[in-house]
Design a protein around this motif. Sequence first.
Motif, mmCIF file in Angstrom:
data_model
loop_
_atom_site.group_PDB
_atom_site.id
_atom_site.type_symbol
_atom_site.label_atom_id
_atom_site.label_comp_id
_atom_site.label_asym_id
_atom_site.label_seq_id
_atom_site.Cartn_x
_atom_site.Cartn_y
_atom_site.Cartn_z
ATOM 1 N N LEU A 175 0.923 -1.542 0.111
ATOM 2 C CA LEU A 175 0.249 0.128 0.668
ATOM 3 C C LEU A 175 0.456 1.632 -0.166
ATOM 4 C CD1 LEU A 175 -2.514 -0.713 2.223
ATOM 5 C CD2 LEU A 175 -2.907 -1.000 -0.030
ATOM 6 N N PHE A 176 0.987 2.126 -1.019
ATOM 7 C CA PHE A 176 1.680 3.298 -1.382
ATOM 8 C C PHE A 176 0.632 4.680 -1.061
ATOM 9 C CE2 PHE A 176 3.699 0.049 -2.965
ATOM 10 C CZ PHE A 176 4.790 -0.531 -2.885
ATOM 11 N N GLN A 177 1.288 5.474 0.105
ATOM 12 C CA GLN A 177 0.332 6.733 -0.738
ATOM 13 C C GLN A 177 0.858 7.781 -1.829
ATOM 14 O OE1 GLN A 177 0.026 10.202 2.050
ATOM 15 N NE2 GLN A 177 -0.909 8.302 3.483
ATOM 16 N N ILE A 178 -0.138 8.341 -1.888
ATOM 17 C CA ILE A 178 0.481 9.143 -3.382
ATOM 18 C C ILE A 178 -0.094 10.330 -2.959
ATOM 19 C CG2 ILE A 178 1.720 9.884 -5.747
ATOM 20 C CD1 ILE A 178 1.933 6.856 -4.964
ATOM 21 N N SER A 179 0.924 11.790 -3.077
ATOM 22 C CA SER A 179 0.234 13.092 -2.415
ATOM 23 C C SER A 179 1.427 14.211 -3.207
ATOM 24 C CB SER A 179 0.300 13.349 -0.994
ATOM 25 O OG SER A 179 1.926 12.912 -0.581
ATOM 26 N N ASN A 180 0.695 15.393 -3.206
ATOM 27 C CA ASN A 180 1.720 16.925 -3.101
ATOM 28 C C ASN A 180 2.436 16.640 -2.883
ATOM 29 O OD1 ASN A 180 -0.685 17.745 -2.592
ATOM 30 N ND2 ASN A 180 0.194 19.507 -2.694
ATOM 31 N N GLN A 181 3.198 17.455 -3.045
ATOM 32 C CA GLN A 181 4.727 17.835 -1.691
ATOM 33 C C GLN A 181 4.601 20.042 -2.113
ATOM 34 O OE1 GLN A 181 8.697 16.278 -2.930
ATOM 35 N NE2 GLN A 181 8.969 15.671 -1.696
ATOM 36 N N ILE A 182 4.184 20.314 -3.628
ATOM 37 C CA ILE A 182 4.118 21.646 -3.352
ATOM 38 C C ILE A 182 2.900 22.218 -3.257
ATOM 39 C CG2 ILE A 182 4.356 23.064 -5.082
ATOM 40 C CD1 ILE A 182 6.279 21.268 -6.816
ATOM 41 N N THR A 183 2.724 23.097 -2.820
ATOM 42 C CA THR A 183 1.711 24.099 -2.387
ATOM 43 C C THR A 183 1.314 25.126 -2.840
ATOM 44 O OG1 THR A 183 2.203 24.596 0.408
ATOM 45 C CG2 THR A 183 0.707 22.625 0.079
ATOM 46 N N LEU A 184 2.299 26.193 -2.666
ATOM 47 C CA LEU A 184 2.436 27.590 -2.658
ATOM 48 C C LEU A 184 2.457 27.654 -4.443
ATOM 49 C CD1 LEU A 184 3.152 30.654 -2.070
ATOM 50 C CD2 LEU A 184 5.476 30.339 -1.510
ATOM 51 N N GLY A 185 2.185 28.609 -5.038
ATOM 52 C CA GLY A 185 2.555 29.341 -6.612
ATOM 53 C C GLY A 185 1.471 27.748 -7.543
ATOM 54 N N LYS A 186 -0.155 27.393 -7.169
ATOM 55 C CA LYS A 186 -0.427 26.603 -7.136
ATOM 56 C C LYS A 186 -1.903 26.033 -6.927
ATOM 57 C CE LYS A 186 2.562 22.711 -9.230
ATOM 58 N NZ LYS A 186 2.636 21.676 -10.189
ATOM 59 N N SER A 187 -3.056 26.510 -7.657
ATOM 60 C CA SER A 187 -4.555 26.427 -7.416
ATOM 61 C C SER A 187 -4.622 24.906 -6.494
ATOM 62 C CB SER A 187 -5.222 26.721 -8.889
ATOM 63 O OG SER A 187 -5.286 25.679 -9.196
ATOM 64 N N GLU A 188 -5.129 24.417 -5.778
ATOM 65 C CA GLU A 188 -6.001 23.434 -5.513
ATOM 66 C C GLU A 188 -6.304 22.139 -6.985
ATOM 67 O OE1 GLU A 188 -7.155 26.409 -4.385
ATOM 68 O OE2 GLU A 188 -6.984 25.933 -2.670
ATOM 69 N N GLU A 189 -6.927 23.087 -8.054
ATOM 70 C CA GLU A 189 -7.598 22.519 -8.967
ATOM 71 C C GLU A 189 -6.264 21.972 -9.752
ATOM 72 O OE1 GLU A 189 -10.851 24.126 -7.814
ATOM 73 O OE2 GLU A 189 -8.681 25.184 -8.309
ATOM 74 N N ASP A 190 -5.404 23.028 -9.729
ATOM 75 C CA ASP A 190 -3.519 22.281 -10.368
ATOM 76 C C ASP A 190 -3.085 20.989 -10.365
ATOM 77 O OD1 ASP A 190 -4.210 24.170 -12.263
ATOM 78 O OD2 ASP A 190 -3.053 25.863 -10.986
ATOM 79 N N ILE A 191 -3.353 22.050 -8.834
ATOM 80 C CA ILE A 191 -2.362 20.469 -7.654
ATOM 81 C C ILE A 191 -3.512 18.695 -7.535
ATOM 82 C CG2 ILE A 191 -1.643 19.155 -5.214
ATOM 83 C CD1 ILE A 191 -1.790 22.257 -4.760
ATOM 84 N N VAL A 192 -4.360 18.955 -7.752
ATOM 85 C CA VAL A 192 -5.515 18.099 -8.204
ATOM 86 C C VAL A 192 -5.326 17.226 -8.796
ATOM 87 C CG1 VAL A 192 -7.832 16.554 -8.173
ATOM 88 C CG2 VAL A 192 -6.892 18.092 -6.443
ATOM 89 N N GLU A 193 -5.397 17.978 -10.808
ATOM 90 C CA GLU A 193 -4.636 16.599 -11.494
ATOM 91 C C GLU A 193 -3.560 17.132 -11.877
ATOM 92 O OE1 GLU A 193 -4.989 19.634 -16.217
ATOM 93 O OE2 GLU A 193 -5.575 20.640 -14.852
ATOM 94 N N ASP A 194 -2.705 17.118 -11.684
ATOM 95 C CA ASP A 194 -1.580 16.721 -11.601
ATOM 96 C C ASP A 194 -1.716 15.270 -10.667
ATOM 97 O OD1 ASP A 194 -0.504 19.388 -12.906
ATOM 98 O OD2 ASP A 194 0.608 19.980 -10.860
ATOM 99 N N LEU A 195 -2.357 15.072 -9.886
ATOM 100 C CA LEU A 195 -2.257 14.317 -8.751
ATOM 101 C C LEU A 195 -2.975 13.282 -9.763
ATOM 102 C CD1 LEU A 195 -1.388 12.702 -6.476
ATOM 103 C CD2 LEU A 195 -2.850 13.441 -5.474
ATOM 104 N N HIS A 196 -3.503 13.776 -10.250
ATOM 105 C CA HIS A 196 -4.277 12.881 -11.043
ATOM 106 C C HIS A 196 -3.837 12.097 -12.409
ATOM 107 C CE1 HIS A 196 -8.134 11.794 -13.628
ATOM 108 N NE2 HIS A 196 -9.440 11.885 -12.356
ATOM 109 N N SER A 197 -3.012 12.905 -12.957
ATOM 110 C CA SER A 197 -2.485 12.529 -14.176
ATOM 111 C C SER A 197 -1.424 10.641 -13.543
ATOM 112 C CB SER A 197 -2.053 13.748 -14.884
ATOM 113 O OG SER A 197 -0.860 12.527 -15.606
ATOM 114 N N VAL A 198 -1.010 11.716 -13.024
ATOM 115 C CA VAL A 198 0.090 10.325 -12.245
ATOM 116 C C VAL A 198 -0.310 9.202 -12.068
ATOM 117 C CG1 VAL A 198 2.233 9.876 -10.436
ATOM 118 C CG2 VAL A 198 2.048 12.038 -11.451
ATOM 119 N N VAL A 199 -1.697 9.720 -10.802
ATOM 120 C CA VAL A 199 -2.293 8.505 -10.085
ATOM 121 C C VAL A 199 -3.143 7.209 -11.504
ATOM 122 C CG1 VAL A 199 -4.119 7.326 -8.877
ATOM 123 C CG2 VAL A 199 -2.457 8.890 -7.946
#
Length: 356
Positions: free
Chosen positions: A221-245
């Motif tokens: 079991l692996f937890q994949i999450s974002n590291q960067i919160t500054l300079g990106k919107s919530e939607e951008d962060i989720v979109e980046d994670l969504h693509s990798v997942v």
Amino acid sequence: MSLEQFMNEAISPWMNQEGPDSDIVLSSRIRLARNLQKYPFPIIADEERLEEVLNIFKDGFAGKSFRDYENFEVVQMSDLQPTEKRVLVEKHLVSPHLIEQSKHSASLISQNEQVSIMINEEDHIRIQLYFPGFQLDRALEQASQLDDWLEEKVDYAFDENRGYLTACPTNVGTGMRASVMMHLPALTMTQQITRMTPAINQLGLVVRGIYGEGSEALGNLFQISNQITLGKSEEDIVEDLHSVVRQLIDQERKARQTLMQRSGMQLEDRVFRSFGVLKHSRIIESKEAAKCLSDLRLGIDLGFIDNIPKTILNELMVLTQPGFLQQYAKESLTPSERDIRRASLIRERLLLEKNE
């Protein structure tokens, strides 16, 4: 208390639900870090100020409901026994860090346990919301609405240029951590996950174990999450994670197909050996249990084993943790006693399914 009764009371309702791509993604989580204006961060605040923050949430939100998240209850860490605290960590309702904090640390938990708002952890509040399967967009939408509901009664520490202000600089900006819990046995068996992890890190994401930072990837079991919160919107962060997942889901499915084609009998043998260990062991350590449960879940997904629900991995990965074992036994257990109790509980759980 019977195991069935204990499970019904112990397992969060959302853990027994399946969502999109639930053969690989067990859960999606959004966590928002927030602090209150005019209050020092918890790491430097004195007990009086921490108590004031706690009382704001006790007075303003205890017993309240927001949409499907009803009857929020304040659970104060100082009121709990060590085993009870550990159970909350094992259910992912609080972080390991929270239970070690001040006597004014608490969690505001919805009745369905899908939402937990940690109070006076590293930040004044950390809102976390879970959905089964791969539902990041839905989780973000619900978390944002929950955040707006809270902000109607409290003033957040916010800077027009920096965004939400947090105790740790890595959370400044959106204050958001989006994460998914993934079951990746085939990528682990083929050692592809080891090669993929550095590439994932270069994309501003991080791969962690089941309990987040510093924890081990038990049971594949692996937890994949974002590291960067500054300079990106919530939607951008989720979109980046969504693509990798999405890529990881595709690669895991391909790896499973390859294993089936090249060594199907060996894979089936591995699954049934692990199934046999779970059904017949009288002593089993947590790591071995996690490995066998992962194999069992893979066998269910591949059609080797039927009449057992996919959610058994979700259930038993929680129920076989030290806190839950002692809660079920209603007594403190030594590591050796826990190994015996773990084996007994797993056998009982599998027998319960067989008798239905």
